[in-house]
Design a protein around this motif. Structure first.
Motif, mmCIF file in Angstrom:
data_model
loop_
_atom_site.group_PDB
_atom_site.id
_atom_site.type_symbol
_atom_site.label_atom_id
_atom_site.label_comp_id
_atom_site.label_asym_id
_atom_site.label_seq_id
_atom_site.Cartn_x
_atom_site.Cartn_y
_atom_site.Cartn_z
ATOM 1 N N ALA A 149 0.829 -1.207 0.000
ATOM 2 C CA ALA A 149 0.000 0.000 0.000
ATOM 3 C C ALA A 149 0.864 1.257 0.000
ATOM 4 O O ALA A 149 0.583 2.222 -0.722
ATOM 5 N N ILE A 150 1.928 1.270 0.805
ATOM 6 C CA ILE A 150 2.810 2.433 0.869
ATOM 7 C C ILE A 150 3.564 2.605 -0.447
ATOM 8 O O ILE A 150 3.717 3.722 -0.959
ATOM 9 N N ALA A 151 4.026 1.492 -1.023
ATOM 10 C CA ALA A 151 4.740 1.563 -2.308
ATOM 11 C C ALA A 151 3.862 2.153 -3.400
ATOM 12 O O ALA A 151 4.357 2.806 -4.325
ATOM 13 N N ALA A 152 2.549 1.950 -3.287
ATOM 14 C CA ALA A 152 1.626 2.454 -4.311
ATOM 15 C C ALA A 152 1.547 3.969 -4.345
ATOM 16 O O ALA A 152 1.191 4.547 -5.376
ATOM 17 N N ILE A 153 1.890 4.632 -3.233
ATOM 18 C CA ILE A 153 1.773 6.097 -3.206
ATOM 19 C C ILE A 153 3.133 6.799 -3.241
ATOM 20 O O ILE A 153 3.196 8.022 -3.388
ATOM 21 N N LEU A 154 4.223 6.044 -3.117
ATOM 22 C CA LEU A 154 5.541 6.664 -3.166
ATOM 23 C C LEU A 154 5.939 6.952 -4.612
ATOM 24 O O LEU A 154 5.600 6.194 -5.520
ATOM 25 N N PRO A 155 6.664 8.057 -4.850
ATOM 26 C CA PRO A 155 7.172 8.336 -6.198
ATOM 27 C C PRO A 155 8.045 7.177 -6.689
ATOM 28 O O PRO A 155 8.797 6.590 -5.914
ATOM 29 N N ALA A 254 9.536 11.365 -8.536
ATOM 30 C CA ALA A 254 10.377 10.231 -8.876
ATOM 31 C C ALA A 254 11.650 10.718 -9.558
ATOM 32 O O ALA A 254 11.679 11.766 -10.180
ATOM 33 N N ASP A 255 12.709 9.935 -9.432
ATOM 34 C CA ASP A 255 13.954 10.293 -10.083
ATOM 35 C C ASP A 255 13.739 10.387 -11.586
ATOM 36 O O ASP A 255 13.346 9.409 -12.223
ATOM 37 N N GLY A 256 14.015 11.545 -12.144
ATOM 38 C CA GLY A 256 13.833 11.723 -13.572
ATOM 39 C C GLY A 256 12.397 11.842 -14.002
ATOM 40 O O GLY A 256 12.086 11.876 -15.173
ATOM 41 N N PRO A 262 -0.611 11.387 -6.028
ATOM 42 C CA PRO A 262 -2.030 11.717 -6.110
ATOM 43 C C PRO A 262 -2.510 12.348 -4.809
ATOM 44 O O PRO A 262 -1.946 12.090 -3.750
ATOM 45 N N LEU A 263 -3.550 13.180 -4.909
ATOM 46 C CA LEU A 263 -4.059 13.851 -3.711
ATOM 47 C C LEU A 263 -4.553 12.827 -2.694
ATOM 48 O O LEU A 263 -4.084 12.785 -1.563
#
Length: 352
Positions: A149-155, A254-256, A262-263
């Motif tokens: 779930a956390i990975a889904a919102i991280l850049p 995200a890098d590059g 998302p809000l």
């Protein structure tokens, strides 16, 4: 007008059919892995999540197959979010009230302190905030499910999936070790069955291992451990929302890349909405039990898809420091909850 409406409907049906044909092969591969993992888990006691991930990694060449690629990518992203949203039906306000304010305060404090520990000490292990929050959140909340779930919102960057897979593997292994060791530790510390349940539910990462450890002590410990664990699961939504707010305010990308977080992702809205519904509406048990089962299967399918997208040699790049960091966070959480049960909670609850 009628012919135009019919034509539009026909085009939508055709597009949906084509989309289904595109996704089906990859989703079927992930579903077969999920079924096989669950079968092995039920017959031999191994964690289903870990098995799905490892089998997926072993078959990762399929993610480059033209027929399977789209379905695997869909399973790793969309199925995960539906599964997390459905977890909301496992939570209710009555469940929190049943534990009592001192226990809730201890569990919430342990969660936030563990995340804070991860964020503060990440640089000593050579990591930045992205892996710090991913690993600390998975340890503090609910293991593999929280990690996804956390990975889904991280850049996203080129290492995002490697970090996710390593975290899922790490917390699952640590959770299995804790399932064996923590009941013994609870007895050696002189915990009552209820205290043991609180300790196990507040420190073991994954739900399945919490249930196994709790009921290995006693019926009361098992029921208490499950309630405490669900309280930690309930914290997933507010922590994800807080992280999103911080990411947007700091304009982390995200890098590059150029995409802002998302809000509010729909899966967080779904989680909160379903938890609220379950708190105020007396839903039939068949609905809550079915949703819990569907959620588990969707998460299992999603982690199988993540495994299929993972190149084994890339995991070695994460290194020993990552393992040491996960262990340090796990030990910190266990120590905080243990101290709370032995020192802080007895005066508040009147227990000896």
């Amino acid at each position: 007008m009628e012919q135009t409406a019919e034509l539009r409907l026909s085009e939508k049906v055709r597009a949906l059919k084509e989309k289904g044909q595109l996704l089906l092969p990859g989703l079927l591969v992930a579903a077969v892995i999920a079924l096989a993992s669950q079968f092995i888990a039920e017959h031999y006691g191994a964690p289903a999540m870990l098995l799905a991930l490892l089998i997926g990694i072993a078959l990762n060449f399929l993610s480059e197959d033209a027929q399977c690629k789209a379905g695997i990518a869909f399973g790793a992203k969309k199925m995960l979010r539906f599964g997390v949203a459905l977890m909301g039906l496992r939570i209710s306000f009555d469940m929190v009230a049943a534990l009592g304010l001192p226990v809730v305060a201890l569990v919430v404090s342990g969660t936030f302190l563990t995340i804070g520990f991860g964020l503060v000490f990440a640089r000593f292990f050579g990591f930045r905030m992205r892996f710090a929050f991913l690993s600390a959140g998975s340890v503090a909340i609910c293991g593999a499910s929280a990690a996804m779930a956390i990975a889904a919102i991280l850049p996203k960057d080129e290492r995002s999936e490697d970090r996710l897979v390593f975290t899922v593997v790490g917390v699952t292994i640590l959770s299995t070790v804790a399932m064996i060791l923590y009941p013994i530790l609870s007895q050696s510390l002189g915990f009552t069955d209820r205290m043991a349940g609180i300790y196990l539910g507040a420190t073991i990462h994954d739900v399945a291992q919490v249930v196994g450890a709790g009921f290995s002590v006693s019926e009361e410990a098992g029921e208490t451990a499950t309630l405490v664990k669900l309280l930690r699961v309930a914290m997933l939504a507010p922590i994800v929302l807080f992280a999103l707010l911080v990411l947007r305010l700091s304009n982390v990308k995200a890098d590059g890349g150029s995409d802002s977080p998302p809000l509010i992702p729909f899966f967080v809205v779904g989680f909160v909405g379903l938890a609220t519904l379950n708190s105020f509406v007396n839903l039939p048990s068949i609905i809550t039990e079915s949703s819990a089962s569907i959620s588990r299967w969707l998460l299992l399918l999603a982690i199988a898809a993540v495994g299929l997208k993972t190149v084994p040699k890339d995991l070695m790049k994460v290194g020993k420091s990552a393992a040491a960091f996960l262990i340090a966070q796990t030990v910190f959480l266990a120590a905080v909850i243990g101290i709370g049960l032995l020192v802080v909670l007895p005066p508040l609850t009147g227990t000896p």
